[in-house]
Design a protein around this motif. Structure first.
Motif, PDB file in Angstrom:
ATOM      1  N   UNK A  72       0.840  -1.209   0.000  1.00  0.00           N
ATOM      2  CA  UNK A  72       0.000   0.000   0.000  1.00  0.00           C
ATOM      3  C   UNK A  72       0.872   1.256   0.000  1.00  0.00           C
ATOM      4  N   UNK A  73       0.233   2.398  -0.059  1.00  0.00           N
ATOM      5  CA  UNK A  73       0.979   3.654  -0.119  1.00  0.00           C
ATOM      6  C   UNK A  73       1.722   3.955   1.173  1.00  0.00           C
ATOM      7  N   UNK A  74       1.143   3.534   2.286  1.00  0.00           N
ATOM      8  CA  UNK A  74       1.774   3.787   3.582  1.00  0.00           C
ATOM      9  C   UNK A  74       3.089   3.017   3.698  1.00  0.00           C
ATOM     10  N   UNK A  75       3.079   1.734   3.304  1.00  0.00           N
ATOM     11  CA  UNK A  75       4.322   0.951   3.376  1.00  0.00           C
ATOM     12  C   UNK A  75       5.338   1.500   2.372  1.00  0.00           C
ATOM     13  N   UNK A  76       4.867   1.996   1.240  1.00  0.00           N
ATOM     14  CA  UNK A  76       5.767   2.607   0.256  1.00  0.00           C
ATOM     15  C   UNK A  76       6.477   3.819   0.876  1.00  0.00           C
ATOM     16  N   UNK A  77       5.710   4.657   1.596  1.00  0.00           N
ATOM     17  CA  UNK A  77       6.299   5.828   2.259  1.00  0.00           C
ATOM     18  C   UNK A  77       7.319   5.408   3.314  1.00  0.00           C
ATOM     19  N   UNK A  78       6.963   4.394   4.097  1.00  0.00           N
ATOM     20  CA  UNK A  78       7.854   3.915   5.152  1.00  0.00           C
ATOM     21  C   UNK A  78       9.212   3.514   4.557  1.00  0.00           C
ATOM     22  N   UNK A  98      -2.572  16.785   5.176  1.00  0.00           N
ATOM     23  CA  UNK A  98      -2.333  15.553   4.426  1.00  0.00           C
ATOM     24  C   UNK A  98      -3.077  14.416   5.105  1.00  0.00           C
ATOM     25  N   UNK A  99      -3.096  13.289   4.421  1.00  0.00           N
ATOM     26  CA  UNK A  99      -3.602  12.063   5.022  1.00  0.00           C
ATOM     27  C   UNK A  99      -2.600  11.604   6.080  1.00  0.00           C
ATOM     28  N   UNK A 100      -3.100  10.939   7.100  1.00  0.00           N
ATOM     29  CA  UNK A 100      -2.297  10.547   8.264  1.00  0.00           C
ATOM     30  C   UNK A 100      -1.027   9.762   7.916  1.00  0.00           C
ATOM     31  N   UNK A 107       6.968   8.431  11.806  1.00  0.00           N
ATOM     32  CA  UNK A 107       6.981   7.839  13.147  1.00  0.00           C
ATOM     33  C   UNK A 107       7.450   6.384  13.110  1.00  0.00           C
ATOM     34  N   UNK A 108       7.036   5.641  12.067  1.00  0.00           N
ATOM     35  CA  UNK A 108       7.474   4.235  11.946  1.00  0.00           C
ATOM     36  C   UNK A 108       9.003   4.135  11.898  1.00  0.00           C
ATOM     37  N   UNK A 109       9.662   5.191  11.411  1.00  0.00           N
ATOM     38  CA  UNK A 109      11.135   5.188  11.325  1.00  0.00           C
ATOM     39  C   UNK A 109      11.774   5.582  12.653  1.00  0.00           C
ATOM     40  N   UNK A 110      10.966   5.882  13.652  1.00  0.00           N
ATOM     41  CA  UNK A 110      11.518   6.359  14.917  1.00  0.00           C
ATOM     42  C   UNK A 110      11.904   7.823  14.846  1.00  0.00           C
ATOM     43  N   UNK A 343      -8.542  16.465   9.141  1.00  0.00           N
ATOM     44  CA  UNK A 343      -8.194  17.320  10.271  1.00  0.00           C
ATOM     45  C   UNK A 343      -6.683  17.479  10.218  1.00  0.00           C
ATOM     46  N   UNK A 344      -6.191  18.712  10.322  1.00  0.00           N
ATOM     47  CA  UNK A 344      -4.744  18.923  10.198  1.00  0.00           C
ATOM     48  C   UNK A 344      -3.998  18.001  11.176  1.00  0.00           C
TER      49      UNK A 344
END
Ligand SMILES: *Cc1c(COP(=O)(O)O)cnc(C)c1O
Length: 378
Positions: A72-78, A98-100, A107-110, A343-344
């Motif tokens: 998904x796009x989230x894992x791609x960003x990570x 933006x989307x969360x 945050x996933x990267x610490x 929501x921002x």
């Protein structure tokens, strides 16, 4: 109230009654055939030829040398942030509008997000705000800019092309290059959007796409990392496939990887969607043009000169929070599923203490944006 908006949307969709959703997948026989074929082939999961075929196809469409398909796009960003060199304790510049996923991937990267303002002219990250922040609050080091008051390193910058409207990417890249910061483009919403003749998602060291169900094309789920750097592409593939060392029967891994691969079933579905992409884009533009020409009592956001938007979702900018609320209420009451902007992110509990600038334009837009339905009619 707002009968003009309701009537326009109903006429655009040729639907006098019933629900009009914001954006739903458009699919049919081609997708059914594609999925049925992979079921017959047996390759529905983590291996199969469709993944590679889809990677070639989407890379070529975007004009990128490589595409790595992921879950998904989230894992791609990570993964894109890890490959940009983001480490625990770092700071990463992101928009609050933006989307969360844009902030969560940091945050996933610490690492921690720094929320900088967007520009009302682009809806995306403001290059002047980024320059101001870097010049006034950081000092240079050979590891990249160091944020003076926290002594943390700024490791990356993630501009996002909001609702498919290309952001000021060239100036953002220039500012970031001046300061030695890699740019990862969040192009999750902007497949098919151009700056000049160049696809969004191909300006940064990597760009990220999403194929979630509400996006411009979908695989049910899915994402991709675009890059021109073959070493980054190789690393992205390795990290997203559990860092397994290729071997006929041995199971060995040479680092902590992630199970972020795109199943072959979803890749087959996506290949069928690729055939429709140009048709989707054409009709979404026609829908947006109808909104623009008919809703003249409102501010409807338009693509900037020199850019081509994919018009994923049209944007109405209302007068103020009260006006926005009234439009959302009236349209929902009439069965038209309009939506406010997110929501921002800096206002959410987990990011309330994050670093930020004044976010004036972010607040202005977040209080006023109403997204209009954008599902293509083809
Ligand atoms: C959709 C989206 C993502 C994440 O995509 P998923 O595939 O849903 O994980 C990331 N960023 C933005 C701006 C998005 O709109």
């Amino acid at each position: 109230m707002f009968d003009d908006i309701i009537t326009t949307i109903r006429q655009v969709y040729g639907k006098e009654t019933g629900i009009i959703p914001l954006h739903i997948p458009t699919m049919g026989d081609a997708e059914k055939r594609a999925v049925s074929n992979v079921i017959d082939s047996g390759f529905v999961s983590s291996v199969g030829p469709e993944v590679e075929e889809f990677e070639k196809r989407i890379a070529s469409y975007c004009g990128a040398k490589h595409a790595v398909a992921v879950s998904n796009g989230t894992s791609a960003l990570h993964i894109a942030l890890i490959l940009a060199g983001v480490e625990p304790g770092d700071l990463v510049i992101v928009p609050s509008l933006s989307f969360i996923a844009t902030a969560n991937a940091v945050t996933y990267c610490g690492a921690e997000p720094v929320f900088l303002d967007v520009d009302v002219a682009t809806l995306g990250m403001d290059s002047k705000a980024v320059r101001r922040f870097l010049e006034s609050e950081t000092e240079r080091s050979d590891r990249g800019p160091i944020h003076r008051s926290t002594q943390k390193r700024i490791a990356a910058c993630v501009p996002m092309h909001t609702f498919g409207f290309p952001t000021d990417i060239r100036n953002l890249i220039e500012v970031c290059e001046d300061h030695g910061i890699p740019v990862v483009e969040d192009a999750a919403e902007s497949l098919g959007s151009l700056v000049g003749k160049q696809q969004t998602g191909t300006f940064g060291i990597t760009g990220v796409l999403s194929f979630n169900g509400n996006k411009i094309i979908t695989g049910g789920n899915g994402g991709a990392i675009l890059t021109d750097d073959s070493e980054l592409a190789r690393k992205a593939k390795h990290l997203t496939t559990t860092a397994k060392i290729p071997h006929a029967y041995e199971y060995a891994h040479d680092e902590v990887g992630y199970n972020y691969r795109l199943p072959n079933l979803n890749a087959a579905f996506l290949l069928a969607q690729m055939d429709r992409l140009d048709g989707f884009l054409k009709d979404k533009r026609a829908i947006a043009e109808e909104y623009q020409s008919r809703l003249t009592n409102y501010r409807i956001f338009k693509e900037r000169k020199g850019t081509t938007a994919n018009y994923w979702l049209s944007v109405l900018i209302s007068d103020d929070r009260r006006h926005r609320e009234a439009i959302l209420l009236a349209t929902h009451k009439a069965g038209i599923l309009t939506r406010p902007a997110w929501q921002p992110l800096h206002s959410l509990p987990m990011y309330r203490d994050a670093l930020r600038d004044d976010l004036t334009q972010t607040t202005y837009l977040a209080e006023r944006i109403v997204n209009l339905p954008g599902t293509p009619r083809v």
